[in-house]
Scaffold this active site. Structure first.
Site, PDB file in Angstrom:
ATOM      1  N   GLY A 171       0.774  -1.340  -0.122  1.00 40.14           N
ATOM      2  CA  GLY A 171       0.043   0.076   0.105  1.00 40.14           C
ATOM      3  C   GLY A 171       0.874   1.296   0.256  1.00 40.14           C
ATOM      4  O   GLY A 171       2.075   1.142  -0.333  1.00 40.14           O
ATOM      5  N   HIS A 220       4.784   2.102  -7.913  1.00 42.48           N
ATOM      6  CA  HIS A 220       3.772   0.982  -7.777  1.00 42.48           C
ATOM      7  C   HIS A 220       2.981   0.939  -9.302  1.00 42.48           C
ATOM      8  O   HIS A 220       2.696   0.011 -10.008  1.00 42.48           O
ATOM      9  CB  HIS A 220       2.954   0.900  -6.703  1.00 42.48           C
ATOM     10  CG  HIS A 220       3.426   0.788  -5.605  1.00 42.48           C
ATOM     11  ND1 HIS A 220       3.500   2.055  -4.761  1.00 42.48           N
ATOM     12  CD2 HIS A 220       4.076  -0.179  -4.821  1.00 42.48           C
ATOM     13  CE1 HIS A 220       4.317   1.728  -3.664  1.00 42.48           C
ATOM     14  NE2 HIS A 220       4.427   0.440  -3.570  1.00 42.48           N
TER      15      HIS A 220
END
Ligand code: PAF
Length: 283
Positions: free
Chosen positions: A31, A37
């Site tokens: 996260g 990402h």
């Protein structure tokens, strides 16, 4: 995009996908997602029919519980970014879902997991192997995507994949950097704007060291990198190792391998925040 939090729901979704003969890409994350990402997710979406992104802050890989407590948690913003990147499933389980019992498995792949991060964060790579092996078993992906920013992590995971015979391809993806060169990391948000600026010195020095490497010995480059970064009052090098890019064993001369990488960890600022980066000298 579907958000699921149980292994049963994830596998129900994937069995349908498998029945249709579709390929699956997995992007494991903890996260606090950023552009680094997003680049992994976009690559997986390009190369697979279905992309699963796991968002799980894995407690077993944190040897420092304070580091775990400080880690940013931003699931809502993460889902918005993943939807925009084209992910199919977000798997965001609870700790109890993943570890109904303590994980007692022990993974050991020296020297990849015993040097550098392995030496300074005891148990870290064991925790990474625990969660990544579970995610591989739950998802059974064709390909799994990891950022090269965590250079050592990829070397350890490759050894685990060989050892356990997971039938999948590990896809390493290039480091994404901020404008000044700092490698993107979820931890960067914990830096003040001034510290973020100062942290750019790390990559600037690593880049400069490629020029030094043309004339100087491995030891001389090592010392010059450490001295240059340590001269900045807010930066403090924890280690800088010049290693073989596959085994991660130290090299003493530039002729020792055709794949040579310098890996660094630096503390930045007053909290301080631990930042990692690397530079490829050969290969
Ligand atoms: O690189 C990370 O974010 C983590 O180590 C990973 C691979 C998601 C495992 O928790």
């Amino acid at each position: 995009m579907k958000l699921v939090s149980t292994i049963a729901d994830l596998q129900a979704g994937l069995s349908q996908v498998r029945a249709e003969g579709k390929s699956v890409g997995l992007v494991p994350t903890m996260g606090a997602l950023h552009e680094g990402h997003a680049s992994l997710v976009r690559r997986s979406v390009e190369e697979n029919d279905v992309t699963v992104v796991s968002v799980f802050l894995n407690p077993t890989q944190f040897n420092d519980k304070n580091d775990l407590a400080k880690y940013p948690r931003t699931l809502e913003a993460d889902c918005a970014l993943l939807e925009a990147c084209g992910a199919t499933f977000v798997f965001a389980p609870s700790v109890e879902e993943i570890y109904p019992e303590p994980d007692t498995r022990h993974f050991s792949y020296p020297p990849t997991d015993s040097v550098m991060e392995g030496a300074f964060r005891p148990g870290h790579f064991n925790g990474v192997c625990q969660i990544v092996s579970k995610l591989f078993m739950m998802t059974n992906p064709d390909r799994a995507y990891f950022g090269e920013k965590d250079f050592q992590q990829i070397a350890v995971i490759r050894r685990m994949v060989e050892d356990l015979g997971f039938p999948l391809e590990i896809v390493p993806c290039p480091v994404i950097r901020e404008e000044g060169g700092l490698a993107m990391s979820s931890r960067n948000t914990l830096l003040t704007p001034e510290e973020r600026e100062i942290a750019n010195h790390i990559y600037q020095t690593l880049k400069e060291s490629k020029v030094w490497a043309e004339k100087c010995s491995v030891q001389a480059v090592h010392d010059k990198v450490v001295e240059t970064i340590d001269r900045v009052p807010e930066l403090n090098v924890q280690y800088f190792s010049i290693v073989d890019g596959k085994s991660l064993a130290d090299v003493a001369s530039w002729d020792e391998s055709d794949d040579i990488v310098g890996c660094i960890t630096v503390f930045c600022g007053s909290q301080p925040i631990r930042l990692i980066d690397h530079i490829r000298y050969k290969g």
